[in-house]
Design a protein around this motif. Structure first.
Motif, PDB file in Angstrom:
ATOM      1  N   SER A  48     -74.578 -41.401  40.753  1.00  0.00           N
ATOM      2  CA  SER A  48     -74.359 -40.000  41.122  1.00  0.00           C
ATOM      3  C   SER A  48     -72.884 -39.634  41.022  1.00  0.00           C
ATOM      4  CB  SER A  48     -74.855 -39.751  42.552  1.00  0.00           C
ATOM      5  OG  SER A  48     -76.240 -39.953  42.649  1.00  0.00           O
ATOM      6  N   LEU A  49     -72.026 -40.540  41.500  1.00  0.00           N
ATOM      7  CA  LEU A  49     -70.585 -40.287  41.454  1.00  0.00           C
ATOM      8  C   LEU A  49     -70.097 -40.149  40.019  1.00  0.00           C
ATOM      9  CD1 LEU A  49     -67.910 -40.014  42.956  1.00  0.00           C
ATOM     10  CD2 LEU A  49     -67.690 -42.509  42.884  1.00  0.00           C
ATOM     11  N   LYS A  50     -70.562 -41.042  39.148  1.00  0.00           N
ATOM     12  CA  LYS A  50     -70.157 -40.973  37.738  1.00  0.00           C
ATOM     13  C   LYS A  50     -70.643 -39.686  37.083  1.00  0.00           C
ATOM     14  CE  LYS A  50     -69.906 -45.975  36.954  1.00  0.00           C
ATOM     15  NZ  LYS A  50     -70.512 -47.140  36.267  1.00  0.00           N
ATOM     16  N   ALA A  51     -71.865 -39.260  37.444  1.00  0.00           N
ATOM     17  CA  ALA A  51     -72.426 -38.029  36.865  1.00  0.00           C
ATOM     18  C   ALA A  51     -71.623 -36.803  37.307  1.00  0.00           C
ATOM     19  CB  ALA A  51     -73.889 -37.886  37.284  1.00  0.00           C
ATOM     20  N   VAL A  52     -71.280 -36.744  38.590  1.00  0.00           N
ATOM     21  CA  VAL A  52     -70.503 -35.620  39.107  1.00  0.00           C
ATOM     22  C   VAL A  52     -69.111 -35.593  38.479  1.00  0.00           C
ATOM     23  CG1 VAL A  52     -69.391 -34.660  41.165  1.00  0.00           C
ATOM     24  CG2 VAL A  52     -71.750 -35.452  41.296  1.00  0.00           C
ATOM     25  N   GLN A  53     -68.473 -36.763  38.377  1.00  0.00           N
ATOM     26  CA  GLN A  53     -67.139 -36.843  37.775  1.00  0.00           C
ATOM     27  C   GLN A  53     -67.163 -36.442  36.303  1.00  0.00           C
ATOM     28  OE1 GLN A  53     -66.119 -40.916  38.766  1.00  0.00           O
ATOM     29  NE2 GLN A  53     -65.014 -40.294  40.619  1.00  0.00           N
ATOM     30  N   LYS A  54     -68.256 -36.757  35.623  1.00  0.00           N
ATOM     31  CA  LYS A  54     -68.400 -36.359  34.218  1.00  0.00           C
ATOM     32  C   LYS A  54     -68.487 -34.839  34.101  1.00  0.00           C
ATOM     33  CE  LYS A  54     -71.258 -37.052  30.088  1.00  0.00           C
ATOM     34  NZ  LYS A  54     -72.483 -37.710  29.537  1.00  0.00           N
ATOM     35  N   GLU A  55     -69.265 -34.211  34.999  1.00  0.00           N
ATOM     36  CA  GLU A  55     -69.393 -32.759  34.992  1.00  0.00           C
ATOM     37  C   GLU A  55     -68.052 -32.087  35.294  1.00  0.00           C
ATOM     38  OE1 GLU A  55     -71.977 -30.906  34.068  1.00  0.00           O
ATOM     39  OE2 GLU A  55     -72.947 -32.806  33.543  1.00  0.00           O
ATOM     40  N   ILE A  56     -67.307 -32.658  36.234  1.00  0.00           N
ATOM     41  CA  ILE A  56     -65.986 -32.116  36.562  1.00  0.00           C
ATOM     42  C   ILE A  56     -65.087 -32.146  35.343  1.00  0.00           C
ATOM     43  CG2 ILE A  56     -63.865 -32.520  37.891  1.00  0.00           C
ATOM     44  CD1 ILE A  56     -65.644 -33.531  40.179  1.00  0.00           C
ATOM     45  N   GLN A  57     -65.110 -33.241  34.607  1.00  0.00           N
ATOM     46  CA  GLN A  57     -64.269 -33.371  33.414  1.00  0.00           C
ATOM     47  C   GLN A  57     -64.647 -32.350  32.350  1.00  0.00           C
ATOM     48  OE1 GLN A  57     -61.539 -35.614  33.160  1.00  0.00           O
ATOM     49  NE2 GLN A  57     -61.166 -34.124  31.530  1.00  0.00           N
ATOM     50  N   ILE A  58     -65.952 -32.131  32.172  1.00  0.00           N
ATOM     51  CA  ILE A  58     -66.430 -31.145  31.185  1.00  0.00           C
ATOM     52  C   ILE A  58     -65.937 -29.748  31.557  1.00  0.00           C
ATOM     53  CG2 ILE A  58     -68.487 -29.965  30.305  1.00  0.00           C
ATOM     54  CD1 ILE A  58     -69.963 -32.667  30.560  1.00  0.00           C
ATOM     55  N   LEU A  59     -66.048 -29.409  32.839  1.00  0.00           N
ATOM     56  CA  LEU A  59     -65.625 -28.086  33.304  1.00  0.00           C
ATOM     57  C   LEU A  59     -64.112 -27.916  33.199  1.00  0.00           C
ATOM     58  CD1 LEU A  59     -67.866 -27.790  36.492  1.00  0.00           C
ATOM     59  CD2 LEU A  59     -68.216 -26.635  34.311  1.00  0.00           C
ATOM     60  N   GLU A  60     -63.362 -28.962  33.550  1.00  0.00           N
ATOM     61  CA  GLU A  60     -61.899 -28.892  33.467  1.00  0.00           C
ATOM     62  C   GLU A  60     -61.439 -28.763  32.016  1.00  0.00           C
ATOM     63  OE1 GLU A  60     -60.473 -32.317  35.574  1.00  0.00           O
ATOM     64  OE2 GLU A  60     -60.430 -31.262  37.503  1.00  0.00           O
ATOM     65  N   ASP A  61     -62.132 -29.437  31.097  1.00  0.00           N
ATOM     66  CA  ASP A  61     -61.795 -29.329  29.670  1.00  0.00           C
ATOM     67  C   ASP A  61     -62.025 -27.906  29.174  1.00  0.00           C
ATOM     68  OD1 ASP A  61     -61.116 -31.995  29.607  1.00  0.00           O
ATOM     69  OD2 ASP A  61     -62.998 -32.671  28.702  1.00  0.00           O
ATOM     70  N   ARG A  62     -63.133 -27.302  29.601  1.00  0.00           N
ATOM     71  CA  ARG A  62     -63.438 -25.929  29.196  1.00  0.00           C
ATOM     72  C   ARG A  62     -62.413 -24.956  29.777  1.00  0.00           C
ATOM     73  NH1 ARG A  62     -64.239 -22.146  25.747  1.00  0.00           N
ATOM     74  NH2 ARG A  62     -65.290 -20.301  26.587  1.00  0.00           N
ATOM     75  N   LEU A  63     -62.037 -25.177  31.033  1.00  0.00           N
ATOM     76  CA  LEU A  63     -61.040 -24.325  31.676  1.00  0.00           C
ATOM     77  C   LEU A  63     -59.707 -24.405  30.939  1.00  0.00           C
ATOM     78  CD1 LEU A  63     -60.447 -22.483  34.135  1.00  0.00           C
ATOM     79  CD2 LEU A  63     -59.771 -24.540  35.382  1.00  0.00           C
ATOM     80  N   LEU A  64     -59.298 -25.607  30.595  1.00  0.00           N
ATOM     81  CA  LEU A  64     -58.043 -25.798  29.859  1.00  0.00           C
ATOM     82  C   LEU A  64     -58.111 -25.125  28.494  1.00  0.00           C
ATOM     83  CD1 LEU A  64     -55.245 -27.099  29.600  1.00  0.00           C
ATOM     84  CD2 LEU A  64     -56.369 -29.189  28.808  1.00  0.00           C
ATOM     85  N   GLU A  65     -59.268 -25.209  27.862  1.00  0.00           N
ATOM     86  CA  GLU A  65     -59.463 -24.591  26.541  1.00  0.00           C
ATOM     87  C   GLU A  65     -59.264 -23.078  26.599  1.00  0.00           C
ATOM     88  OE1 GLU A  65     -63.138 -23.892  23.357  1.00  0.00           O
ATOM     89  OE2 GLU A  65     -63.293 -25.492  24.853  1.00  0.00           O
ATOM     90  N   ILE A  66     -59.844 -22.440  27.615  1.00  0.00           N
ATOM     91  CA  ILE A  66     -59.725 -20.984  27.757  1.00  0.00           C
ATOM     92  C   ILE A  66     -58.282 -20.584  28.060  1.00  0.00           C
ATOM     93  CG2 ILE A  66     -60.423 -18.972  29.119  1.00  0.00           C
ATOM     94  CD1 ILE A  66     -63.089 -20.375  29.638  1.00  0.00           C
ATOM     95  N   VAL A  67     -57.642 -21.315  28.983  1.00  0.00           N
ATOM     96  CA  VAL A  67     -56.260 -20.997  29.348  1.00  0.00           C
ATOM     97  C   VAL A  67     -55.329 -21.143  28.148  1.00  0.00           C
ATOM     98  CG1 VAL A  67     -54.292 -21.702  30.774  1.00  0.00           C
ATOM     99  CG2 VAL A  67     -56.558 -21.551  31.786  1.00  0.00           C
ATOM    100  N   LYS A  68     -55.569 -22.165  27.344  1.00  0.00           N
ATOM    101  CA  LYS A  68     -54.742 -22.358  26.151  1.00  0.00           C
ATOM    102  C   LYS A  68     -54.938 -21.220  25.149  1.00  0.00           C
ATOM    103  CE  LYS A  68     -53.953 -27.355  26.015  1.00  0.00           C
ATOM    104  NZ  LYS A  68     -54.202 -28.614  25.274  1.00  0.00           N
ATOM    105  N   GLU A  69     -56.166 -20.732  25.042  1.00  0.00           N
ATOM    106  CA  GLU A  69     -56.451 -19.615  24.131  1.00  0.00           C
ATOM    107  C   GLU A  69     -55.725 -18.347  24.572  1.00  0.00           C
ATOM    108  OE1 GLU A  69     -60.626 -19.037  23.956  1.00  0.00           O
ATOM    109  OE2 GLU A  69     -61.045 -20.922  22.916  1.00  0.00           O
ATOM    110  N   GLU A  70     -55.721 -18.104  25.893  1.00  0.00           N
ATOM    111  CA  GLU A  70     -55.185 -16.863  26.435  1.00  0.00           C
ATOM    112  C   GLU A  70     -53.705 -16.942  26.812  1.00  0.00           C
ATOM    113  OE1 GLU A  70     -57.037 -13.943  26.963  1.00  0.00           O
ATOM    114  OE2 GLU A  70     -58.634 -14.930  25.849  1.00  0.00           O
TER     115      GLU A  70
END
Length: 321
Positions: free
Chosen positions: A164-186
């Motif tokens: 469960s911990l690994k799954a949650v940490q994986k989701e956090i990483q996916i979301l943080e990557d997407r957030l960084l992607e948007i901020v870099k675009e804007e």
């Protein structure tokens, strides 16, 4: 005071929203697309609709009305709460809250709502979900620690928690990557500028950019510090009450916590922050108070750099912040 002929106070809940206008008329609509349209049709052309910032609930209605050309204002719930307290009101209903919001907007100048674009809205959604997953991650880690103290009597439970911990940490990483992607675009340039400040981490820089909409929501650094909740409050009355000054803690808790973590590094590697830290410690003040002052300085540096468009320079930033 606002110059609109008709002001509508709106109190929003999960399923419905109550409306009271400046004439005291009350109505209720469903909190869905059909209810939004019915409310919009009932509004005169010069109406001002005022609502509290209530997380998810207010956003859709505010966005809908804005797109229909209706004047909208989203106000701080704390301001309305203080307004109600000053009136010594003992009634607490959805109707009374809508009425209080309307009265608040009648006697106070309220800011007009500016709709965020889709990227900004997505960033806010990402931040909220990341925060949810981080809390889940902490809970699982605490549970794992508890299981270890028992000596792992159930390997099934132990392995389940790890998965469960690994799954949650994986989701956090996916979301943080997407957030960084948007901020870099804007805001790639602004992100690079903020990361040039010694002690200010990437996560904090991203959070600052998203929550301030690229620092466009604030006119000066003092407003930003107040929003974050790190401005001191004076506790003094007459000659007998002289309490210790404390920060307001009214603002974004997540941002405040990130800044506090940054302050440890900034107090060592950021010249202006180090000078403030050492000066406060030399006066015999606590380390916590000195670190809060460092947080304040970091925010002022970030604001100065974002507005000037220039990278961090020790002497230059010290003059601006």
């Amino acid at each position: 005071m606002n110059k609109c002929n008709q002001i509508y106070g709106v109190d929003i809940s999960k399923n419905v929203f109550d409306v009271v206008d400046s004439k005291g008329n009350h109505s209720q609509f469903k909190n869905d697309a059909k209810g939004f349209k019915a409310f919009q049709k009932a509004l005169p052309g010069d109406a001002l609709v005022v609502m509290e910032a209530t997380g998810y609930y207010h956003y859709r209605l505010a966005q809908f009305l804005y797109e229909q050309g209706v004047m909208v204002s989203v106000v701080n719930p704390l301001s309305v709460k203080r307004f109600i307290q000053m009136k010594l009101s003992k009634v607490k209903t959805d109707k009374s809250d809508a009425k209080a919001i309307c009265e608040y907007a009648t006697v106070n100048e309220v800011p007009l709502y500016t709709a965020r674009d889709k990227n900004q809205a997505e960033c806010l959604q990402l931040l909220r979900l990341i925060d949810t997953y981080l809390k889940q991650s902490t809970a699982i880690k605490n549970k794992l620690h508890g299981e270890k103290t028992l000596g792992k009597p159930s390997k099934t439970v132990y392995h389940s928690l790890n998965r469960s911990l690994k799954a949650v940490q994986k989701e956090i990483q996916i979301l943080e990557d997407r957030l960084l992607e948007i901020v870099k675009e804007e805001q790639q340039k602004q992100l690079t500028l903020l990361k040039s400040i010694p002690g200010l981490g990437k996560k904090t820089a991203i959070m600052l950019i998203v929550l301030t909409d690229g620092f466009s929501n604030f006119e000066n650094a003092s407003q930003l510090c107040s929003y974050t909740g790190i401005t001191p409050t004076l506790r003094q009355s007459g000659s007998s009450v002289r309490g210790r000054s404390r920060i307001t803690k009214i603002g974004n808790t997540k941002l405040r916590n990130l800044l506090f973590m940054c302050s440890f590094s900034a107090s060592k590697h950021n010249k202006a922050c180090r000078e403030i830290y050492e000066r406060i410690i030399a006066k015999g003040k606590s380390k916590k108070l000195a670190l809060i002052a460092v947080c304040n300085k970091l925010l002022k540096q970030a604001f100065a750099i974002a507005k000037s468009g220039l990278p961090y320079q020790e002497n230059f930033v010290s003059k601006l912040a």
